[in-house]
Design a protein around this motif. Sequence first.
Motif, PDB file in Angstrom:
ATOM      1  N   GLY A 171      -5.278  -5.761   5.197  1.00  0.00           N
ATOM      2  CA  GLY A 171      -5.981  -6.923   5.705  1.00  0.00           C
ATOM      3  C   GLY A 171      -7.456  -6.902   5.354  1.00  0.00           C
TER       4      GLY A 171
ATOM      5  N   ARG B 270      -3.813  -8.770  -4.109  1.00  0.00           N
ATOM      6  CA  ARG B 270      -2.684  -9.005  -3.206  1.00  0.00           C
ATOM      7  C   ARG B 270      -2.904  -8.380  -1.839  1.00  0.00           C
ATOM      8  NH1 ARG B 270       2.777  -9.241  -6.950  1.00  0.00           N
ATOM      9  NH2 ARG B 270       1.752  -9.853  -8.879  1.00  0.00           N
TER      10      ARG B 270
ATOM     11  N   GLY C 234      -1.333  -5.467   0.474  1.00  0.00           N
ATOM     12  CA  GLY C 234      -1.038  -5.932   1.824  1.00  0.00           C
ATOM     13  C   GLY C 234      -2.048  -5.572   2.886  1.00  0.00           C
TER      14      GLY C 234
ATOM     15  N   ASN D  58      -4.155  -9.042   2.170  1.00  0.00           N
ATOM     16  CA  ASN D  58      -3.888 -10.091   3.151  1.00  0.00           C
ATOM     17  C   ASN D  58      -5.214 -10.647   3.656  1.00  0.00           C
ATOM     18  OD1 ASN D  58      -2.753 -11.747   5.116  1.00  0.00           O
ATOM     19  ND2 ASN D  58      -2.589 -10.078   6.608  1.00  0.00           N
TER      20      ASN D  58
ATOM     21  N   ASN E 209      -7.299 -11.842  -3.041  1.00  0.00           N
ATOM     22  CA  ASN E 209      -6.021 -12.379  -3.521  1.00  0.00           C
ATOM     23  C   ASN E 209      -5.592 -11.737  -4.837  1.00  0.00           C
ATOM     24  OD1 ASN E 209      -5.548 -14.147  -1.379  1.00  0.00           O
ATOM     25  ND2 ASN E 209      -6.680 -15.815  -2.330  1.00  0.00           N
TER      26      ASN E 209
END
Length: 390
Positions: free
Chosen positions: A120, A139, A118, A141, A136
């Motif tokens: 960024g 995972r 999560g 952001n 991605n």
Amino acid sequence: MKTIEPAEHIKTIAEYYFSVKLAEVARMNSEGKNVISLAVGAPDRMPSQKTISKLCEAACRPDVHAYQPYTGIPELRKAYADWYGRIYGVELFTDEVLPLIGSKEGVLHISMTFLNYGDGVLVPNPGYPTYTSVSNLLRANVIQYDLMEDDNWQPDFEALEKMDLSQVKLMWVNYPNMPTGANASAGLFEKLVAFGKRHSIIICHDNPYSFILNDKPMSILSVPGAKDICIELNSLSKSHNMSGWRMGVLASNPQFVRWVLKEKSNIDSGQFKPMQLAAVEALSNPLEWHAEMNSIYAGRRLWAEKILDLLQCTFDKRQVGLFVWGKLSDKVADSESFIDDILYNARVFITPGSVFGSNGDRFIRISLGSSEEKIQEAYHRINAYLSTLQ
């Protein structure tokens, strides 16, 4: 029996564009269509003779075929550090250098080292697709930031400051820029370092194109204090004609390097020692060798620009690097369908700018990795095809 599915993060990414498209080109070639590829940034020239000679000589030794240090051999770390001092004016110590199996590997290692679920990641649009796909896979952001033609493809720092940056951990930047060819400047690097420090965001600078058609190679690490917040990736793939060798390097402060090494040591088992010794030789190539390569690229770029003119594209003659980036005319609906039309009818493969993000949709990219003769032939094929449409 229940259905077996891949991990969720595999579902969020697509197979790499060039992996898919080059398979299609290979199929066309197997049918005798003889496609000219001006798409992939892979130099077609040889490394320097002394690089090849060192590889052959070292490979014949009986003491070089075992596992090698995860940090790379000391000679290679020192060679990278000396190279940075000589070319970029950046003082590096060997504990600030980590050899890599290509800089693309470094994108993964940096991301795995610093990103939690999560977190960024600021990714340029347009930009190298791997920045997004690796984020991605972990995972993270992905937060795109715009690069626009009107701003010479540089970040809009006012827009960045208005974003919610509280969870952002990394920012990917790349100058000389791929795909746009926009060059670096000391002022841009200073702004990036200040931005990273202000928001505690690690600035990851990907720097494989600084030698090609560029009078002044630059490193973001030349900015005072940059090592505190920046990691730079570099590579011998483009600059030394060694793309298949997978020789890259990461440079930063010793703490960042140790953290990346901790992750990396659990992934690979080092590089073949003769290749490392040959890379040491490559890093001492004289400037004259690079000047000869750039003379060749300059001749190719003239023909690539003629292709852009033929396709009624506009482009910036100041761009640098291994590619030529052009904007399509308003008559063209989108870059991918236009490029497919050229591929299937003129048998020339050019990269659509949309591969690199939505801000590249009205652009195309031509690689200078093919010979001048092939680029000329591509020009004539496209010209012949366009003549049939009149």
